[in-house]
Design an enzyme around this catalytic site. Sequence first.
Site, PDB file in Angstrom:
ATOM      1  N   LYS A 133       0.774  -1.228   0.018  1.00 50.47           N
ATOM      2  CA  LYS A 133      -0.017   0.290  -0.203  1.00 50.47           C
ATOM      3  C   LYS A 133       0.913   1.232  -0.075  1.00 50.47           C
ATOM      4  O   LYS A 133       1.979   1.465   0.585  1.00 50.47           O
ATOM      5  CB  LYS A 133      -0.845   0.001   1.113  1.00 50.47           C
TER       6      LYS A 133
ATOM      7  N   SER B  18      -9.911   1.445   2.598  1.00 51.76           N
ATOM      8  CA  SER B  18      -8.956   2.488   1.756  1.00 51.76           C
ATOM      9  C   SER B  18      -7.862   1.594   1.073  1.00 51.76           C
ATOM     10  O   SER B  18      -7.116   2.080   0.146  1.00 51.76           O
ATOM     11  CB  SER B  18      -8.093   3.648   2.769  1.00 51.76           C
TER      12      SER B  18
ATOM     13  N   SER C 151     -10.106  -1.016   6.709  1.00 49.28           N
ATOM     14  CA  SER C 151      -9.619  -0.759   5.640  1.00 49.28           C
ATOM     15  C   SER C 151      -8.689  -1.780   4.834  1.00 49.28           C
ATOM     16  O   SER C 151      -8.173  -1.873   3.725  1.00 49.28           O
ATOM     17  CB  SER C 151      -8.465   0.533   5.285  1.00 49.28           C
TER      18      SER C 151
END
Length: 516
Positions: free
Chosen positions: A99, A174, A198
């Site tokens: 990420k 996310s 997330s």
Amino acid sequence: MPLSSVSAAWIAEAGESMGFDLSAADAERFARGVSDELGGYAALDELAPTDASGSVAVRDVRAPGEDEDPHNAYITAFSMESGDGDADGPLSGVDVAVKDNLAVAGVPMTCGSRVFEGVVPRRNASIVDRLLSAAARIVGKTNMDELAYGPTSETSAFGPVTNPADGSRVAGGSSSGSAAAVAEGSADLALGSDTGGSVRIPASFCGVVGFKPSWGAVPRDGFVDLAYTLDHVGTLAPDVETAALGFDVIGGYDARDPSSALAREIPVGECASGLTDAPDPADLSLGVPEELLSDHVSEEVRERFRDAVATLESAGATVESVRLPTVEDAVYVWNAITNVEFAAALRRNGLPLERQGPFDTARYDAASARQSAAGVGFGDVVKERALVGAALLDRYDGRHYTRARNVCSTLKAEFEAALDGRDALVSPTMPVVAPEVGAWRPHEYDDADGGESLDVPLAYNTRPMDLAGVPGVTVPDGDDDGDALPVGVQFVAGSYEDAELLRIARTFERVRDGDA
């Protein structure tokens, strides 16, 4: 470079922001004293060691095109591996996506925001070094909601991530790109962060496994916080074994993150091998929290969840209803903590006050300069959330924050009570299947059947675990017949019972697949 002196007017303004009652004479006097002292701090620019990127080089850094990245899962693609890539290690031959709020030396780290384009770390996050030491191949930085604020990926300045199960729908957020990368097969394992769901939200929407460990189990050195006391780093993978293997590699104590001392209570390094001792389903006692299966859950998800539970029961598991009363108030508890911590961090330009160091000063300097110059470039969700946090701090002296932190203790006690005599809790991960791109609005979601918008956040079933710091894992329900969209089944255990939780998730996989 010498630091500039400060004026009496600046002193008066700064003093007012801290509640000081300064006269004009006081301001003049303090301006002279502060200006005299500031001159000496320039020496720190010479004393601080230069950050080095280490011996592992990143190659072929690029923004992937649509042909290479059909779901917009990546912000940056590249090649990075330890040694010649054939080293013996637990992740040898495993392609890993990271990420874009975790530092990879030599690769831009945007956190899903155009504001931070051009910020390039000089050293890796601790857990990236651990991946490389385990012989992983790191293949790219994944797309994400801007600064991790969003459940669908649609706040990303680089465009939404579409769902490999249905390109007209969102991947979730996310950690959107991480879930999509695993679902589409461009990565065997991915790292994501989970502050309110997330990791588990996109994993559920995309039909992969998403594991959020206990708070502190994975060190966050080299990670950009959303809310320091709630942030977790977790793994996404096609199956529980791979998710556990990734956790074995990245978990464990790191002196640069004081919170990771808690990981000493978890048998990190043994979780994947322990899956061979997954419990017999007939030995499992599970609780279903009523608050996570109430009217906010769509009929489609409710039916499929009940089918999954019935499969466990038919294999011998005991399942009964339990209560988590404070869950109904969790949205404002989570908002108070996250918005205040986020606003405070923005005000100090991300200065890592909670970390031990040493720090990548080049990255922090660049990020601070970019934010100061381009902060107006943040999207509306980031701006609004920061302004809410600022209002709670400035107008109400932050008292809602301390009360919210206290409620976290109440919620943790409720989890402990619900788990008393039970192996895990089980619930739907998400109240709906993945919405279509453009359907979601902040603070609400559309019913899975296209019905009325409800004033319930998408993260309703995932935020409580972050507030309590307990581990949670979502596993696909396995109903992939016809045009059915993915639905996740969430299992939750007590603090530091991560290894046992993964074994229970593995048992569900076996039952789901008819292997138990």
